[in-house]
Design an enzyme around this catalytic site. Sequence first.
Site, short mmCIF file in Angstrom:
data_model
loop_
_atom_site.label_atom_id
_atom_site.label_comp_id
_atom_site.label_asym_id
_atom_site.label_seq_id
_atom_site.Cartn_x
_atom_site.Cartn_y
_atom_site.Cartn_z
CE1 TYR A 10 40.01 27.76 36.97
CE2 TYR A 10 40.43 30.25 36.21
CZ TYR A 10 40.94 28.98 36.85
OH TYR A 10 42.16 28.57 37.24
NE ARG A 46 54.03 35.85 34.25
CZ ARG A 46 54.07 35.38 32.98
NH1 ARG A 46 54.64 33.96 32.83
NH2 ARG A 46 53.73 35.89 32.02
C1 LIG Z 1 50.43 33.17 40.55
C2 LIG Z 1 49.53 33.54 39.53
C3 LIG Z 1 48.28 33.55 39.97
C4 LIG Z 1 47.13 34.15 39.23
N1 LIG Z 1 45.83 34.07 39.55
C5 LIG Z 1 45.14 34.74 38.69
C6 LIG Z 1 43.67 34.70 39.22
O1 LIG Z 1 43.30 34.72 40.40
N2 LIG Z 1 42.63 35.33 38.35
C7 LIG Z 1 43.13 35.80 36.87
O2 LIG Z 1 42.06 36.26 36.39
N3 LIG Z 1 44.16 35.69 36.65
C8 LIG Z 1 45.26 34.94 37.28
N4 LIG Z 1 46.56 35.00 36.81
C9 LIG Z 1 46.80 35.35 35.74
C10 LIG Z 1 47.43 36.85 35.79
O3 LIG Z 1 46.22 37.70 36.09
C11 LIG Z 1 47.83 37.23 34.34
O4 LIG Z 1 46.97 37.43 33.60
C12 LIG Z 1 49.20 36.48 33.70
O5 LIG Z 1 49.95 36.14 34.81
C13 LIG Z 1 49.79 37.25 32.62
O6 LIG Z 1 50.29 38.54 33.25
P1 LIG Z 1 51.87 38.83 33.54
O7 LIG Z 1 52.64 38.41 32.33
O8 LIG Z 1 51.88 40.11 33.82
O9 LIG Z 1 51.97 38.00 34.83
C14 LIG Z 1 47.48 34.29 37.72
C15 LIG Z 1 48.93 34.42 37.32
C16 LIG Z 1 49.86 34.16 38.29
C17 LIG Z 1 51.33 33.99 37.65
#
Ligand SMILES: Cc1cc2nc3c(=O)[nH]c(=O)nc-3n(C[C@H](O)[C@H](O)[C@H](O)COP(=O)(O)O)c2cc1C
Length: 374
Positions: free
Chosen positions: A176, A321
Site C-alpha cells: 500500500y 486466520r
Molecule cells: C481476510 C484477511 C484480511 C486481511 N486484512 C489485512 C489488513 O487489513 N491489514 C493488514 O496489514 N493485513 C491484513 N491481512 C494479513 C494478516 O494480517 C496476516 O498478516 C496474514 O493473514 C498472515 O497471518 P496468518 O497466517 O496468521 O493469517 C489480512 C489477512 C486476511 C486473511
Amino acid sequence: MKQKYEKIFQEFTFPSGVEVKNRIMVAPMTNYSSEESGEISERELAYYKERTGGVGTFITACAYVSKDGKGFPGQFSIDDDKFLPGLKKLAQTIQSNGTKAIIQIYHGGRQSPPQLLPDQQPVSASAIAAEREGAAVPREMTEEEINNTILAFGEATRRAIEAGFDGVEIHGANTYLLQQFFSPHSNRRDDKWGGSLENRMKFPLAIVDSVKKAVEEHAKAPFVVGYRISPEEGSNPGIQLEDTLQFVDKLADQGLDYLHVSVNHFWNGSFREKDKTESRIINIHEKIGDRVTVVGVGSLHTPDEVVEALETGVPFIALGRELLMEPKWMEKVQAGEEDQIRKTLSRHAQEELVIPDPLWDRLMNVKGWLPVED
Ligand SMILES: Cc1cc2nc3c(=O)[nH]c(=O)nc-3n(C[C@H](O)[C@H](O)[C@H](O)COP(=O)(O)O)c2cc1C
C-alpha cells in the site's frame, strides 16, 4: 494451562507505558463489512466482540485516513470526526475484559480500486501501475497531496485517541501507499521523496513523525504507535531484504512501540534470494535487537507453534486466520483445552464463528486462504 505455554501469557509494558496481559495480538484483518459510508456496522462489532477478551491486543482491520486512499468495499473510515461515535463503539467493544485496542491506519495508493474513489483516480508516488493484470495507472501525487496525506495520518491518530483506542498501527506493508514510496518499482520520483534509498524512506518516516506529534499533542494516557512493514516485494525492480534491513535500522530510532513484520509464513526465508533461507522476521529482529519490539506473524496455529516462534526471542506473535477459525483460541489454551482448537473452517460454522457475510463469502471462495471443510 500447561506450563510449557507460560511464555504466551507473559505480561508486557510497551515503551509508551501501555501494559498488555499476554503476547498474542489479533493480526489486522479486513472484513469488508462496514457500511458503504465508511461507518462501523453492527455486524462487524459482533465479529470483533466474539474475538476479544482472551487476546492481549487486537489490531483492527485497516481504516482509510483519506477518501483517495480507500482500498476495499466495506472498509471503514477514520478520515472525518463524524465517524467518532462508531469508532468509540469499536474501541469499547474490543476493550471488554482488558484487551487493548489498536487501530490500523491506511492509505491504499495505487492499489485502490478506481470505482471506490471520489474521482475514480488512484494516486501514488509515481504514475506506474502495479505488476498485475488490469491494474490502474495511478496519478503521481503532488507535493501538496503528499503533505496533506502526512497530515491525514496525524488527524487519524488524533481521532483514534479521541475514540479511546490504546494505539495505532501505521500500515506500511502489503504494497500500500507507504510501501509504494519505499519501493523502487512504484517510486520513480526525482524530487526529495524519491531516488536514493534514503529519499524513498522519507515519506513513511514523515508519517511516523506526524503520528507521533499527534500523540504528543492529544494523548492524555499512554498510547501505542506501531508500524507494519513487508520485508520484500515481488515486483521488478522491487524492495529487497537488504533495503528493508536499512529501513528498519532507521525505524528503530523513531521511538516506536513495536515493528510488525508482515509475512505469510513466520519461518520462510527470502522469496527473492533463494539462498537466504533464514526467517526474515529473525533477520529483522537480529538487526534491531531490543531497540524496538518485534511482532511476528504468519501461518502459526497451535500453541506449540507459537511457543516455538517466541523462543526465537521475538517477543510478540500476531495470529490472523487462526482466530477467524477459532475465536476462543486463548481461552482454550488457558483452560488446558488446546486439543479443542479448530484448525479448519467448517462450511456450516458461520453463525457460530460470528463472521459477517462479506468476509464469509470471501473465505469460502478465495482458494488457499483457509482450509475449508464440509
Ligand atoms: C481476510 C484477511 C484480511 C486481511 N486484512 C489485512 C489488513 O487489513 N491489514 C493488514 O496489514 N493485513 C491484513 N491481512 C494479513 C494478516 O494480517 C496476516 O498478516 C496474514 O493473514 C498472515 O497471518 P496468518 O497466517 O496468521 O493469517 C489480512 C489477512 C486476511 C486473511
